[in-house]
Write a protein that holds these residues in place. Sequence first.
Motif, PDB file in Angstrom:
ATOM      1  N   ASN A  12     -27.523 -23.405 -13.353  1.00  0.00           N
ATOM      2  CA  ASN A  12     -27.088 -21.858 -13.767  1.00  0.00           C
ATOM      3  C   ASN A  12     -27.522 -20.984 -12.693  1.00  0.00           C
ATOM      4  OD1 ASN A  12     -26.170 -20.175 -15.942  1.00  0.00           O
ATOM      5  ND2 ASN A  12     -26.514 -22.087 -17.096  1.00  0.00           N
TER       6      ASN A  12
ATOM      7  N   ASN B 213     -20.904 -16.222 -11.458  1.00  0.00           N
ATOM      8  CA  ASN B 213     -20.478 -15.846 -12.945  1.00  0.00           C
ATOM      9  C   ASN B 213     -19.609 -16.491 -13.695  1.00  0.00           C
ATOM     10  OD1 ASN B 213     -22.350 -13.794 -12.833  1.00  0.00           O
ATOM     11  ND2 ASN B 213     -21.219 -12.371 -11.853  1.00  0.00           N
TER      12      ASN B 213
ATOM     13  N   PHE C 166     -29.780 -10.854 -28.153  1.00  0.00           N
ATOM     14  CA  PHE C 166     -29.972  -9.445 -27.931  1.00  0.00           C
ATOM     15  C   PHE C 166     -30.296  -8.971 -29.021  1.00  0.00           C
ATOM     16  CE2 PHE C 166     -26.045 -10.880 -25.190  1.00  0.00           C
ATOM     17  CZ  PHE C 166     -26.714 -11.436 -24.256  1.00  0.00           C
TER      18      PHE C 166
ATOM     19  N   PHE D 143     -31.773 -21.265 -24.935  1.00  0.00           N
ATOM     20  CA  PHE D 143     -33.172 -21.300 -24.447  1.00  0.00           C
ATOM     21  C   PHE D 143     -34.112 -21.500 -25.537  1.00  0.00           C
ATOM     22  CE2 PHE D 143     -30.688 -18.335 -21.768  1.00  0.00           C
ATOM     23  CZ  PHE D 143     -31.037 -18.446 -20.592  1.00  0.00           C
TER      24      PHE D 143
ATOM     25  N   GLN E 154     -23.396  -5.412 -15.952  1.00  0.00           N
ATOM     26  CA  GLN E 154     -22.901  -5.703 -17.410  1.00  0.00           C
ATOM     27  C   GLN E 154     -24.331  -5.910 -18.125  1.00  0.00           C
ATOM     28  OE1 GLN E 154     -20.066  -8.743 -17.103  1.00  0.00           O
ATOM     29  NE2 GLN E 154     -18.492  -7.366 -17.306  1.00  0.00           N
TER      30      GLN E 154
ATOM     31  N   ASN F  62     -22.955 -22.710 -20.064  1.00  0.00           N
ATOM     32  CA  ASN F  62     -23.972 -21.750 -20.920  1.00  0.00           C
ATOM     33  C   ASN F  62     -25.198 -22.602 -21.131  1.00  0.00           C
ATOM     34  OD1 ASN F  62     -21.058 -20.625 -22.971  1.00  0.00           O
ATOM     35  ND2 ASN F  62     -21.786 -19.845 -20.925  1.00  0.00           N
TER      36      ASN F  62
ATOM     37  N   ALA G  22     -30.178 -14.484 -20.492  1.00  0.00           N
ATOM     38  CA  ALA G  22     -29.030 -15.127 -21.418  1.00  0.00           C
ATOM     39  C   ALA G  22     -27.836 -14.272 -21.127  1.00  0.00           C
ATOM     40  CB  ALA G  22     -29.702 -14.971 -22.888  1.00  0.00           C
ATOM     41  N   ALA G  23     -27.871 -13.131 -20.844  1.00  0.00           N
ATOM     42  CA  ALA G  23     -26.703 -12.407 -20.651  1.00  0.00           C
ATOM     43  C   ALA G  23     -26.065 -12.887 -19.086  1.00  0.00           C
ATOM     44  CB  ALA G  23     -26.858 -10.917 -20.196  1.00  0.00           C
ATOM     45  N   ARG G  24     -26.744 -13.318 -18.358  1.00  0.00           N
ATOM     46  CA  ARG G  24     -26.369 -13.613 -17.125  1.00  0.00           C
ATOM     47  C   ARG G  24     -25.788 -15.015 -17.114  1.00  0.00           C
ATOM     48  NH1 ARG G  24     -27.503 -11.404 -12.339  1.00  0.00           N
ATOM     49  NH2 ARG G  24     -25.528 -12.177 -11.891  1.00  0.00           N
ATOM     50  N   SER G  25     -26.380 -15.976 -17.896  1.00  0.00           N
ATOM     51  CA  SER G  25     -26.146 -17.243 -18.376  1.00  0.00           C
ATOM     52  C   SER G  25     -24.562 -17.369 -19.001  1.00  0.00           C
ATOM     53  CB  SER G  25     -27.119 -18.002 -18.940  1.00  0.00           C
ATOM     54  OG  SER G  25     -26.417 -19.041 -19.658  1.00  0.00           O
ATOM     55  N   LEU G  26     -24.327 -16.222 -19.690  1.00  0.00           N
ATOM     56  CA  LEU G  26     -23.033 -16.511 -20.322  1.00  0.00           C
ATOM     57  C   LEU G  26     -21.930 -15.740 -19.294  1.00  0.00           C
ATOM     58  CD1 LEU G  26     -24.156 -14.559 -23.703  1.00  0.00           C
ATOM     59  CD2 LEU G  26     -23.127 -16.933 -23.504  1.00  0.00           C
ATOM     60  N   GLY G  27     -22.502 -15.361 -18.017  1.00  0.00           N
ATOM     61  CA  GLY G  27     -21.511 -15.004 -17.067  1.00  0.00           C
ATOM     62  C   GLY G  27     -21.151 -13.375 -16.929  1.00  0.00           C
ATOM     63  N   MET G  28     -22.332 -12.740 -17.405  1.00  0.00           N
ATOM     64  CA  MET G  28     -22.304 -11.418 -17.418  1.00  0.00           C
ATOM     65  C   MET G  28     -22.806 -10.906 -15.940  1.00  0.00           C
ATOM     66  SD  MET G  28     -23.336  -9.392 -20.634  1.00  0.00           S
ATOM     67  CE  MET G  28     -23.497 -10.478 -22.003  1.00  0.00           C
ATOM     68  N   THR G  29     -22.109  -9.894 -15.343  1.00  0.00           N
ATOM     69  CA  THR G  29     -22.628  -9.547 -13.989  1.00  0.00           C
ATOM     70  C   THR G  29     -24.044  -8.859 -14.173  1.00  0.00           C
ATOM     71  OG1 THR G  29     -21.815  -7.373 -14.084  1.00  0.00           O
ATOM     72  CG2 THR G  29     -20.517  -9.212 -13.264  1.00  0.00           C
TER      73      THR G  29
ATOM     74  N   ARG H 236     -21.003 -20.031 -14.668  1.00  0.00           N
ATOM     75  CA  ARG H 236     -21.852 -19.571 -15.786  1.00  0.00           C
ATOM     76  C   ARG H 236     -21.254 -19.645 -17.039  1.00  0.00           C
ATOM     77  NH1 ARG H 236     -25.426 -14.995 -12.718  1.00  0.00           N
ATOM     78  NH2 ARG H 236     -27.154 -16.555 -12.282  1.00  0.00           N
ATOM     79  N   THR H 237     -19.899 -18.912 -16.723  1.00  0.00           N
ATOM     80  CA  THR H 237     -19.137 -18.702 -18.245  1.00  0.00           C
ATOM     81  C   THR H 237     -18.903 -20.285 -18.736  1.00  0.00           C
ATOM     82  OG1 THR H 237     -18.381 -16.833 -17.234  1.00  0.00           O
ATOM     83  CG2 THR H 237     -17.101 -17.634 -19.018  1.00  0.00           C
TER      84      THR H 237
ATOM     85  N   VAL I  56     -16.854 -10.479 -20.479  1.00  0.00           N
ATOM     86  CA  VAL I  56     -16.629 -11.354 -19.338  1.00  0.00           C
ATOM     87  C   VAL I  56     -15.361 -12.188 -19.696  1.00  0.00           C
ATOM     88  CG1 VAL I  56     -17.385 -13.588 -18.648  1.00  0.00           C
ATOM     89  CG2 VAL I  56     -19.057 -12.146 -19.245  1.00  0.00           C
TER      90      VAL I  56
END
Lengths: 269, 228
Positions: A52, A77, A93, A87, B134, A84, B124-131, A80-81, A109
């Motif tokens: 990743n 990115n 969040f 963890f 973001q 996924n 986690a945010a990055r791993s979902l593709g967020m920059t 990664r999309t 995204v």
Amino acid sequence: MTEPIIEIIDLKKSFGDNHVLKGISMKVFPQEVVTIIGASGSGKSTLLRCLNHLNMPDGGKILFQGHDINDKDIDINAVRTQMNMVFQSFNLFMHLTAKRNIALALIKVKKMGKAEAEQRAMEALDKVGLSDKADAYPGELSGGQQQRVAIARAMAMDPKVILFDEPTSALDPELIGEVLDVMKKLATSGMTMVVVTHEMGFAREMADKVIFMDQGVIAEQGTPEDLFVNPQNPRTKVFLRRILKEVGAMDPGIPSDFVPNGNGVHDKP
Amino acid sequence: MVMTIDWTIIPDYLPVFFKGLETTLLISAISILIGFVGGILIGMCRISRNPLVYGISSVYVEAFRGTPLLIQIFLVYLGLPQLGIYIESPLVAGLIALSLNSAAYQSEIFRGGVQSISVGQIEAARSLGMTYNQALFNVVIPQAIRNALPPYTNEFITMIKDSSLVMTIGVLELTLRGKLISATTGQSIPVLLFVAVLYFTLTFSTSRILRYVEKRFAIPGMIGSDQK
Ligand SMILES: Nc1ncnc2c1ncn2[C@@H]1O[C@H](COP(=O)(O)OP(=O)(O)O)[C@@H](O)[C@H]1O
Ligand SMILES: [Mg+2]
């Protein structure tokens, strides 16, 4: 002949003098469930994180659907999309409800509208059996529920692969089952999964391939039967004996034939 | 000579007090706001991995935290003209100095808030593709500010009180107005006590408002949120 989704070629990664990955090569094919086992510190998390680019590899190649993800033309990115990660510590969040945890990346995204994203989030929550917790915040959920939301969050992105890094290791024993059930359902639905786990029952039941990592290399790989019943590498045997002794008693997924060379869990009364 | 205390001068001078109050409110509000935005920018520089960005922002923070605000005010109003930069209005000069100073403090408050957030959420945010941006704006900053509301409240209250220092360059805010009224009437005790009460009204309202914001935006299930 199908192409692998992920092909790793001679992957190397060091932290200073600590050579964590010493040349890993492996392939993951579509719809495959690959589990990675191995002692703590053997480099399993680092391997997943390199896939990743949460850690940058020092050498070797990672091909995702045939493209080198280190290539300048590749948008990491975008990779990664489609790949996924789930963890050990859930990493939801904390300031967003379950529904919005899932919707956020869909909006940011995938550029979905809010209504569409939330509907997609609700569908994902339904798949992990948590529709009724859509408006709960992570702090109001049990560990098992949090991890199911995290899995739903990954699923909703409609990825090609989901990477799991010890998804049940932070959970109380009575909460592990609900997460494994969700993962089994996901595997049955045809999702390609790479799962680092100590849950030997899951590995045996669901894995197409089990990889045993030891000190930064793949010491042995094969089908669950190859690895668990007839391990060839002495280090695999030692590891399995130890892990089965630790978790075997609590893991109903491990039948009695599940003993490497007949001298595993039962060698002490 | 002893003067009898005459409270009637308070209603007599009420419009003058209120003019001072208005200026104080204006200076504090603007410098708190500029300091807030500036604090986020500088705070982000302070967590940067770029040594130059980190270095410059660190020097800024240490310089403004480590020297008297009064000197900073003088430097902007009296020092800059020597470099050919004239700021005609003492009000504007005061605003600049207060904002620069508050930005330094608020950057540290923001940095503390950011550090209270687990790296895992960013991953986690990055791993979902967020920059990176973001993740910063949707995951880090909302939580960082929420977690840092108590120290922010402290800083806002400090700013309201410290805004009185700009009287030294002639800004007609509450303290200077009070001082002038007291000099004209000789009624120091009623005037200064009334000025103090007006400051307290501002600071106390600020702390109540922020407490409300804290409650309103508390994250359910987290420490500090009201348990059911
Ligand atoms: N960010 C890091 N910085 C330095 N060392 C690290 C870092 N991440 C992992 N390591 C080291 O790499 C080794 C392998 O860690 P890891 O991949 O987490 O193993 P596993 O997941 O198999 O337990 C360990 O010795 C660990 O200390
Ligand atoms: Mg690990």
